[in-house]
Each structure stands twice: as C-alpha cells, then as structure tokens.
Design an enzyme around this catalytic site. Sequence first.
Site, PDB file in Angstrom:
ATOM      1  N   SER A  96       0.863  -1.190   0.000  1.00  0.00           N
ATOM      2  CA  SER A  96       0.000   0.000   0.000  1.00  0.00           C
ATOM      3  C   SER A  96       0.891   1.229   0.000  1.00  0.00           C
ATOM      4  O   SER A  96       1.515   1.548   1.020  1.00  0.00           O
ATOM      5  CB  SER A  96      -0.902   0.005   1.231  1.00  0.00           C
ATOM      6  OG  SER A  96      -1.899  -0.969   1.120  1.00  0.00           O
ATOM      7  N   LYS A 171      -7.316   1.982  -2.786  1.00  0.00           N
ATOM      8  CA  LYS A 171      -6.876   1.619  -1.429  1.00  0.00           C
ATOM      9  C   LYS A 171      -6.875   2.856  -0.534  1.00  0.00           C
ATOM     10  O   LYS A 171      -7.283   2.785   0.639  1.00  0.00           O
ATOM     11  CB  LYS A 171      -5.484   0.986  -1.468  1.00  0.00           C
ATOM     12  CG  LYS A 171      -4.888   0.640  -0.089  1.00  0.00           C
ATOM     13  CD  LYS A 171      -5.674  -0.450   0.642  1.00  0.00           C
ATOM     14  CE  LYS A 171      -5.265  -0.624   2.093  1.00  0.00           C
ATOM     15  NZ  LYS A 171      -4.049  -1.376   2.299  1.00  0.00           N
ATOM     16  N   LYS A 239       0.347   6.405   8.269  1.00  0.00           N
ATOM     17  CA  LYS A 239       1.038   6.418   6.963  1.00  0.00           C
ATOM     18  C   LYS A 239       0.008   6.516   5.833  1.00  0.00           C
ATOM     19  O   LYS A 239       0.130   7.348   4.928  1.00  0.00           O
ATOM     20  CB  LYS A 239       1.868   5.138   6.798  1.00  0.00           C
ATOM     21  CG  LYS A 239       2.574   5.014   5.454  1.00  0.00           C
ATOM     22  CD  LYS A 239       2.895   3.555   5.085  1.00  0.00           C
ATOM     23  CE  LYS A 239       1.676   2.802   4.611  1.00  0.00           C
ATOM     24  NZ  LYS A 239       1.898   1.556   3.877  1.00  0.00           N
TER      25      LYS A 239
END
Lengths: 294, 294
Positions: A96, A171, A239
């Site tokens: 990701s 995502k 993140k």
Amino acid sequence: MTSIGMIGLGIMGGPMAVNLIKAGHDVVGYDVSPARNVALEQAGGKVAAGIGELVQQVDVVITMVRDSADVEAVALGDSGILANARPGQLYVDMSSISPGTSRQVAEAARILSVRVLDAPVSGGEAGAIEGTLSIMVGGESEDFAAALPILEVLGGTVVHVGPAGAGQTVKAANQLIVAGTIELVAEAIVFLEAYEVDTEAAVKVLAGGLAGNRILDRKAAGMLARQFQPGFRIDLHHKDMGIVTSAARDAGVVIPLGAAVAQLIAALKAQGDGGLDHSALLKLVEQLSGRSAG
Amino acid sequence: MTSIGMIGLGIMGGPMAVNLIKAGHDVVGYDVSPARNVALEQAGGKVAAGIGELVQQVDVVITMVRDSADVEAVALGDSGILANARPGQLYVDMSSISPGTSRQVAEAARILSVRVLDAPVSGGEAGAIEGTLSIMVGGESEDFAAALPILEVLGGTVVHVGPAGAGQTVKAANQLIVAGTIELVAEAIVFLEAYEVDTEAAVKVLAGGLAGNRILDRKAAGMLARQFQPGFRIDLHHKDMGIVTSAARDAGVVIPLGAAVAQLIAALKAQGDGGLDHSALLKLVEQLSGRSAG
C-alpha cells in the site's frame, strides 16, 4: 504452474506466499529477515540470495513491502526488480503506497517493456492467511487478466479498477472510509455511554439499519471492551492517511472528514499510541471528552 | 387484538397504520390533514375527531409526528394525550425527537401513572411500508414487553436499549453515523473520480472489505448517477444533527466528525438544497473541490 517470486515475507507477504505454495505454484521468496526466509523454506518454498537472483528465476514477481520508499528501493534500485527483469515479465506490487509512486514505477517499467500492476489489498493478516483479501488492481487489462489466476489464490474479491496507480487510489479511498467509520462509531459509543444506554443492544440495532457497517460488525465489541491490541496499527493507518490527504491535495479534492480523522490519528500517534489497533480512536474521543479511564 | 390510536398519518405514520390494520388490529387515526384521514378510512381504519376522542377509544396510543415541538403539543398540551389518558394506558412515541423531550414526557406521564415508551425508527418510507423498520426503544422493561407484539408488526429489528430517552439517544447516534458515512463515501467518490478510476468497480471492491457499509450498498449507485431525489431529506437530517450535537454538548461528549458533518449538512440546507436526499452531501464535496457540474 507459474513460478512466482515474493519479495517481502512479513505479516502479509508470509501467509500469501504460503497460500501460493499450497495452490501448487513454485514460490521463491526474499526478505531482509533471515528468520522469515527460513519460515518460507519450511513451508515448501525456495529462498533467493538477493532480488536480482529472484527476478531471474521466476515468471512473475510480487512485492509486499512497507511503504513507498521500500517499493522505490526494491523496484527502481540499481540491483532492483526492473534492473533485472526480462521484457514481458510481469511485476505485481501489492504494497500500500502512494498512487504517484505506483505511476512512477509503471512508467519506468513501460520503457523496459516490463508489465506492472499495482494491487494493494484490504483484509489484514486474517484475510492474508485465509486467502480472502479484497484486491484492487491498477494497470493494463491484459496484464490484469494474466495475473488474475494468481490473485484469486490470495483474494476473495479481485477487481480491476483502472490504469496504473488506480489500485492505490482505491486503497487510499478504502483507508479514508475505514478511518472515518471507526471514528464515527467511537463518537457514537462514547455518546451512548454518557447517557447510560445499553450499548450492546444499541450496537445491535445500529448494525441492522442504514448506519450498518463492517466496523460495527467486527470492531464495536472490542471497542466496548477497550481491547485495542492490533489488528491494524495506528502507525500504519497514519502512513495511509498521509497518502490519502496528499493525493487528495494533489488532485484539488477537499475532504473535510478525511482531513479531520487524519489529524485525530496523528494525535493518537503523537501521544504514543501508534502501536495500538486503529479502533483506539475511541480512546482519543474519551480523552477529548474528559472521560478517560484512569 | 388491541385497539391502537395512531396520531400522525404522514409518510411514515400512514403506512405503519396500514400494517397494523393488516395485522388485525383496530386502528383509530388522527392527522391534521383531512386527505390523510380519508386515506386511513379507505384502508379500513377509523378516524377520530380529535386527540382526546382518540385516546379515550383505544388501548395503546402511538404518535409519529415531525419534531420535539409537535410531540410536546400533542402529548403535553391541554387537550393532549396525557390530559386524556387513563392510568395504566400505554403511549408509544415513535417520532425522532430530542432525548430530553422524551424524558420530560416520561416524567409527566409517570405522575399520572401513564406508561410511556420512546421508540424512534430507522429505515425510512420503504421500511415503514414493508414493516422492516429498526426500532430502538427506551422505557421500562415491562412496558417494552407489552408493546413488543405491536412493534414487531412495524419493524424487523426491535430492541430495548435503556430507560426513558434511550431510544432517542440511540436514534441520534444512528443519524450521526449515517450522516458521517454518507460524507465519507461522498469524499471517496469525488476523490476517485478526480483520478479517473472506474468508480463502479471501486465501489464493488470497497463494499467487500472493512470499508463496507450500508451507504455503499444502497446509495453509492445513486450518488454516482447524481440522483438526489429523497429518500430522506437534508432538512430532516439537519433537524436530527441539531439533536445529536445538542445532546452531545449537554453530556460533555466531543464529536469532531459529527460536528463537522452537521456543518456540511447545514451548508447544503443554507444553499437551498434542503429538499434533496441526504446523499446530496456529494454535491457539496464537488462544489468545495471546484468540480460542480455546470
């Protein structure tokens, strides 16, 4: 069966490699951690001495690493994937990372005639072990078709969502909705507790109506019990919220709730709770409301 | 069968009264609109000339009216429900109002030995017609038990969530989660469209993972098509967000996302979009992002 190289054998990559072995594929792994390499050998895989050796042995390369910087190093580095790949070879990055980095890797690969997909996943460690991940894939349609038999070993829902970077964009949207929904459920729970409502009954009726969501189904019970062991850590969601807010900014898209929940996650991390599950947003709502458990 | 008085025969109360008739109950209705009274008679119900006459004829009184002010007038007014109720008679308010008003009605009823429940619903007009509403009930356990056979005609999920006012508190939490989830989905869709992702495929994969929710299931398709006919109007959700933010404030609970989405709904209303479905939050995200359709 296809020979597959898996770079990154951690919480996600490890069980994914095992599922590919169980499905009959030849799997060659590589991780910086010797212990993880040993675990793969014990599960029936082979281990490569380095990235170049791995890429040269296999038909398809998969990466499952931590962040954009790791993908840049592994894919674009001097002795990385693209430096060792053959024209026509398929490389699927399942990490990701930022959509911009995925597009950058795809552009570098295009020049070398290497085929690239970005294919990040949702579903966590349990989904990786069970082979039930949701996988959102960006790239060319024919490359998606070529990778599909492999991806279907790893995931229950595998969807081609657009060109290079599109998987990462979806995502990012996923992480926006997940973080926001956890925060909404946290606010609702603290509110209900303040009024001494039967929260278990309330969660049941909330889950049955238009407010119903996967967080109420899977995480509300843990939140009511104040059990915040991960699961998916605040550090990682922090993140990801950086990716979401930065990508939205780049596109000029204003995301008021996304930005607010990114700040709340940043606060939890700043206070030293980065190692807790993301459902620990409840802790912060309690703290803001002066209701922290001692 | 029980004789039931239904005060308020609008979009919700009308079909609920019809379902009670179909279940074999004697239903006496009352609404300020003559047309709605005629519709009830055509469905096999009786119509009362006023609230007092209605209350005196029936075993159980139900109200389904617009807001806290309406409930105060109908329940506490000089010729209202409590002024005409017999000791032991059961009164179920199914309107969505402030928990404080529900507690005030319950306290006035207690003095007169009238039994009161607050039982707001989720599920909208479709749920009212189909008899599949989610019903969240506050009040005494024995009164809940007495009302349950009637409420199960109207709803698919009927849950006792606590003392007087608790039903309204859970409804407020429901509206907080619903509004926030619509906004999160709206932000995600505008973000995905800015990157030219295949949004229909993206919605499918988002709905399959931890981001999955009832808004993605039921409203995302309409949002992608920019179809904002109600459904549930922004005007009403604005009223409900007033209840949520005020009740949270009263309890000293801080709800950052709830407060933010309340402001966004207020903006839509201020701009003249109060008559649109609450999924029109998408319009506002587009407008903020300079992407409004001309």
